[in-house]
Design a protein around this motif. Sequence first.
Motif, PDB file in Angstrom:
ATOM      1  N   ALA A   1       0.878  -1.173   0.000  1.00 35.87           N
ATOM      2  CA  ALA A   1       0.000   0.000   0.000  1.00 35.87           C
ATOM      3  C   ALA A   1       0.910   1.216   0.000  1.00 35.87           C
ATOM      4  O   ALA A   1       1.815   1.320   0.836  1.00 35.87           O
ATOM      5  N   VAL A   2       0.688   2.132  -0.930  1.00 35.80           N
ATOM      6  CA  VAL A   2       1.562   3.299  -1.054  1.00 35.80           C
ATOM      7  C   VAL A   2       0.754   4.515  -1.491  1.00 35.80           C
ATOM      8  O   VAL A   2      -0.151   4.411  -2.305  1.00 35.80           O
ATOM      9  N   SER A   3       1.110   5.655  -0.928  1.00 36.07           N
ATOM     10  CA  SER A   3       0.492   6.924  -1.324  1.00 36.07           C
ATOM     11  C   SER A   3       1.546   8.018  -1.329  1.00 36.07           C
ATOM     12  O   SER A   3       2.477   8.004  -0.522  1.00 36.07           O
ATOM     13  N   HIS A   4       1.350   8.960  -2.232  1.00 35.21           N
ATOM     14  CA  HIS A   4       2.199  10.162  -2.284  1.00 35.21           C
ATOM     15  C   HIS A   4       1.261  11.353  -2.276  1.00 35.21           C
ATOM     16  O   HIS A   4       0.278  11.391  -3.010  1.00 35.21           O
ATOM     17  N   ARG A   5       1.571  12.307  -1.458  1.00 35.46           N
ATOM     18  CA  ARG A   5       0.716  13.486  -1.332  1.00 35.46           C
ATOM     19  C   ARG A   5       1.146  14.570  -2.304  1.00 35.46           C
ATOM     20  O   ARG A   5       2.327  14.690  -2.648  1.00 35.46           O
ATOM     21  N   VAL A   6       0.199  15.381  -2.729  1.00 34.07           N
ATOM     22  CA  VAL A   6       0.452  16.558  -3.549  1.00 34.07           C
ATOM     23  C   VAL A   6      -0.138  17.777  -2.844  1.00 34.07           C
ATOM     24  O   VAL A   6      -0.938  17.639  -1.924  1.00 34.07           O
ATOM     25  N   GLY A   7       0.281  18.952  -3.298  1.00 32.85           N
ATOM     26  CA  GLY A   7      -0.172  20.188  -2.679  1.00 32.85           C
ATOM     27  C   GLY A   7       0.934  20.736  -1.788  1.00 32.85           C
ATOM     28  O   GLY A   7       2.087  20.303  -1.850  1.00 32.85           O
ATOM     29  N   THR A   8       0.575  21.691  -0.944  1.00 34.02           N
ATOM     30  CA  THR A   8       1.539  22.318  -0.047  1.00 34.02           C
ATOM     31  C   THR A   8       1.548  21.594   1.283  1.00 34.02           C
ATOM     32  O   THR A   8       0.512  21.474   1.935  1.00 34.02           O
TER      33      THR A   8
ATOM     34  N   LEU B   1      10.843   0.087  -3.310  1.00 40.29           N
ATOM     35  CA  LEU B   1       9.769   0.974  -3.752  1.00 40.29           C
ATOM     36  C   LEU B   1      10.097   2.439  -3.486  1.00 40.29           C
ATOM     37  O   LEU B   1       9.926   3.273  -4.377  1.00 40.29           O
ATOM     38  N   ILE B   2      10.585   2.778  -2.322  1.00 43.22           N
ATOM     39  CA  ILE B   2      10.876   4.198  -2.070  1.00 43.22           C
ATOM     40  C   ILE B   2      12.008   4.693  -2.966  1.00 43.22           C
ATOM     41  O   ILE B   2      11.973   5.832  -3.450  1.00 43.22           O
ATOM     42  N   GLU B   3      12.978   3.848  -3.230  1.00 40.61           N
ATOM     43  CA  GLU B   3      14.068   4.266  -4.116  1.00 40.61           C
ATOM     44  C   GLU B   3      13.554   4.511  -5.536  1.00 40.61           C
ATOM     45  O   GLU B   3      13.966   5.474  -6.187  1.00 40.61           O
ATOM     46  N   ARG B   4      12.651   3.673  -6.011  1.00 39.25           N
ATOM     47  CA  ARG B   4      12.075   3.861  -7.351  1.00 39.25           C
ATOM     48  C   ARG B   4      11.161   5.091  -7.388  1.00 39.25           C
ATOM     49  O   ARG B   4      11.122   5.806  -8.396  1.00 39.25           O
ATOM     50  N   ILE B   5      10.440   5.350  -6.307  1.00 38.89           N
ATOM     51  CA  ILE B   5       9.611   6.558  -6.243  1.00 38.89           C
ATOM     52  C   ILE B   5      10.493   7.789  -6.397  1.00 38.89           C
ATOM     53  O   ILE B   5      10.169   8.715  -7.139  1.00 38.89           O
ATOM     54  N   LYS B   6      11.613   7.791  -5.706  1.00 39.48           N
ATOM     55  CA  LYS B   6      12.510   8.950  -5.743  1.00 39.48           C
ATOM     56  C   LYS B   6      13.068   9.213  -7.147  1.00 39.48           C
ATOM     57  O   LYS B   6      13.325  10.360  -7.498  1.00 39.48           O
ATOM     58  N   THR B   7      13.256   8.164  -7.941  1.00 37.65           N
ATOM     59  CA  THR B   7      13.853   8.353  -9.265  1.00 37.65           C
ATOM     60  C   THR B   7      12.855   8.338 -10.415  1.00 37.65           C
ATOM     61  O   THR B   7      13.116   8.962 -11.446  1.00 37.65           O
TER      62      THR B   7
ATOM     63  N   GLN C   1      10.568  23.654  -3.125  1.00 36.65           N
ATOM     64  CA  GLN C   1      10.971  23.839  -1.728  1.00 36.65           C
ATOM     65  C   GLN C   1      10.881  25.317  -1.378  1.00 36.65           C
ATOM     66  O   GLN C   1      11.452  26.156  -2.071  1.00 36.65           O
ATOM     67  N   ILE C   2      10.153  25.614  -0.316  1.00 43.08           N
ATOM     68  CA  ILE C   2       9.952  27.001   0.103  1.00 43.08           C
ATOM     69  C   ILE C   2      10.673  27.210   1.431  1.00 43.08           C
ATOM     70  O   ILE C   2      10.388  26.523   2.418  1.00 43.08           O
ATOM     71  N   GLU C   3      11.606  28.158   1.431  1.00 45.96           N
ATOM     72  CA  GLU C   3      12.385  28.444   2.635  1.00 45.96           C
ATOM     73  C   GLU C   3      11.741  29.582   3.424  1.00 45.96           C
ATOM     74  O   GLU C   3      10.904  30.321   2.908  1.00 45.96           O
ATOM     75  N   VAL C   4      12.115  29.701   4.685  1.00 49.76           N
ATOM     76  CA  VAL C   4      11.496  30.714   5.554  1.00 49.76           C
ATOM     77  C   VAL C   4      11.738  32.140   5.066  1.00 49.76           C
ATOM     78  O   VAL C   4      10.951  33.033   5.370  1.00 49.76           O
ATOM     79  N   ASP C   5      12.799  32.359   4.296  1.00 47.86           N
ATOM     80  CA  ASP C   5      13.065  33.707   3.778  1.00 47.86           C
ATOM     81  C   ASP C   5      12.302  33.996   2.488  1.00 47.86           C
ATOM     82  O   ASP C   5      12.471  35.052   1.878  1.00 47.86           O
ATOM     83  N   GLY C   6      11.463  33.051   2.031  1.00 46.91           N
ATOM     84  CA  GLY C   6      10.670  33.236   0.830  1.00 46.91           C
ATOM     85  C   GLY C   6      11.297  32.650  -0.426  1.00 46.91           C
ATOM     86  O   GLY C   6      10.635  32.574  -1.467  1.00 46.91           O
ATOM     87  N   THR C   7      12.534  32.248  -0.366  1.00 47.42           N
ATOM     88  CA  THR C   7      13.181  31.620  -1.514  1.00 47.42           C
ATOM     89  C   THR C   7      12.454  30.324  -1.857  1.00 47.42           C
ATOM     90  O   THR C   7      12.101  29.548  -0.977  1.00 47.42           O
ATOM     91  N   ALA C   8      12.221  30.116  -3.143  1.00 46.98           N
ATOM     92  CA  ALA C   8      11.550  28.898  -3.598  1.00 46.98           C
ATOM     93  C   ALA C   8      12.373  28.278  -4.729  1.00 46.98           C
ATOM     94  O   ALA C   8      12.781  28.974  -5.646  1.00 46.98           O
ATOM     95  N   THR C   9      12.601  26.979  -4.627  1.00 51.43           N
ATOM     96  CA  THR C   9      13.415  26.271  -5.608  1.00 51.43           C
ATOM     97  C   THR C   9      12.700  25.007  -6.051  1.00 51.43           C
ATOM     98  O   THR C   9      12.261  24.212  -5.207  1.00 51.43           O
ATOM     99  N   TRP C  10      12.583  24.828  -7.376  1.00 49.08           N
ATOM    100  CA  TRP C  10      12.021  23.581  -7.900  1.00 49.08           C
ATOM    101  C   TRP C  10      13.096  22.517  -7.876  1.00 49.08           C
ATOM    102  O   TRP C  10      14.225  22.746  -8.289  1.00 49.08           O
ATOM    103  N   LEU C  11      12.725  21.333  -7.373  1.00 48.72           N
ATOM    104  CA  LEU C  11      13.636  20.196  -7.296  1.00 48.72           C
ATOM    105  C   LEU C  11      13.105  19.121  -8.236  1.00 48.72           C
ATOM    106  O   LEU C  11      11.896  18.984  -8.395  1.00 48.72           O
ATOM    107  N   GLY C  12      13.970  18.324  -8.812  1.00 46.88           N
ATOM    108  CA  GLY C  12      13.687  17.436  -9.922  1.00 46.88           C
ATOM    109  C   GLY C  12      12.675  16.323  -9.706  1.00 46.88           C
ATOM    110  O   GLY C  12      11.927  16.288  -8.747  1.00 46.88           O
ATOM    111  N   LEU C  13      12.699  15.428 -10.648  1.00 44.46           N
ATOM    112  CA  LEU C  13      11.806  14.286 -10.695  1.00 44.46           C
ATOM    113  C   LEU C  13      11.932  13.480  -9.419  1.00 44.46           C
ATOM    114  O   LEU C  13      13.015  13.267  -8.896  1.00 44.46           O
ATOM    115  N   GLY C  14      10.802  12.983  -8.935  1.00 44.08           N
ATOM    116  CA  GLY C  14      10.821  12.114  -7.756  1.00 44.08           C
ATOM    117  C   GLY C  14      10.337  12.826  -6.508  1.00 44.08           C
ATOM    118  O   GLY C  14      10.122  14.025  -6.495  1.00 44.08           O
ATOM    119  N   GLY C  15      10.102  12.019  -5.436  1.00 46.22           N
ATOM    120  CA  GLY C  15       9.541  12.527  -4.182  1.00 46.22           C
ATOM    121  C   GLY C  15      10.587  12.979  -3.269  1.00 46.22           C
ATOM    122  O   GLY C  15      10.448  13.390  -2.178  1.00 46.22           O
TER     123      GLY C  15
END
Length: 142
Positions: free
Chosen positions: A80-87, A114-120, A128-142
């Motif tokens: 059984a596996v789930s991945h969440r979306v949203g903030t 399974l978790i290793e395959r999810i990540k890739t 990723q949203i940092e406390v100073d407001g900086t936001a960075t998109w990170l690649g494929l995977g969870g």
Amino acid sequence: MTPVRMARISADPLNLTAHLDAVEDVAAGAVTTFIGRVRDHDPDAAAAVRALEYTAHPDAETVLASLAQEAAGDTGALVAVSHRVGTLGVGDAAVIIAVAAAHRGTAFDTCRQLIERIKTDLPVWKRQIEVDGTATWLGLGG
């Protein structure tokens, strides 16, 4: 019967008990779980992490089910596996995996694979949203 009892992409908070219930089986002598949570730091971030924003490709749930099927293979493991979306805020569960199998080695190995395959391979991206407001998109995977 398919070894994949649940494979979901969800905007709702993830529930560990639902995953454990999905893999309940009297033949299973071992159950392993993995919970991937949002942490307050990242080695590449200049400031503390405040949140992660996950976005999924429309086919992500189908891909997730396929990855779970591949991880279980012919081992007899139930997944059984789930991945969440949203903030998601710090501490929120982004991924939950539960694996039941006759023996602990199979349960651990299936869960890790399974978790290793999810990540890739899962078409899910995170911002990723940092406390100073900086936001960075990170690649494929969870």
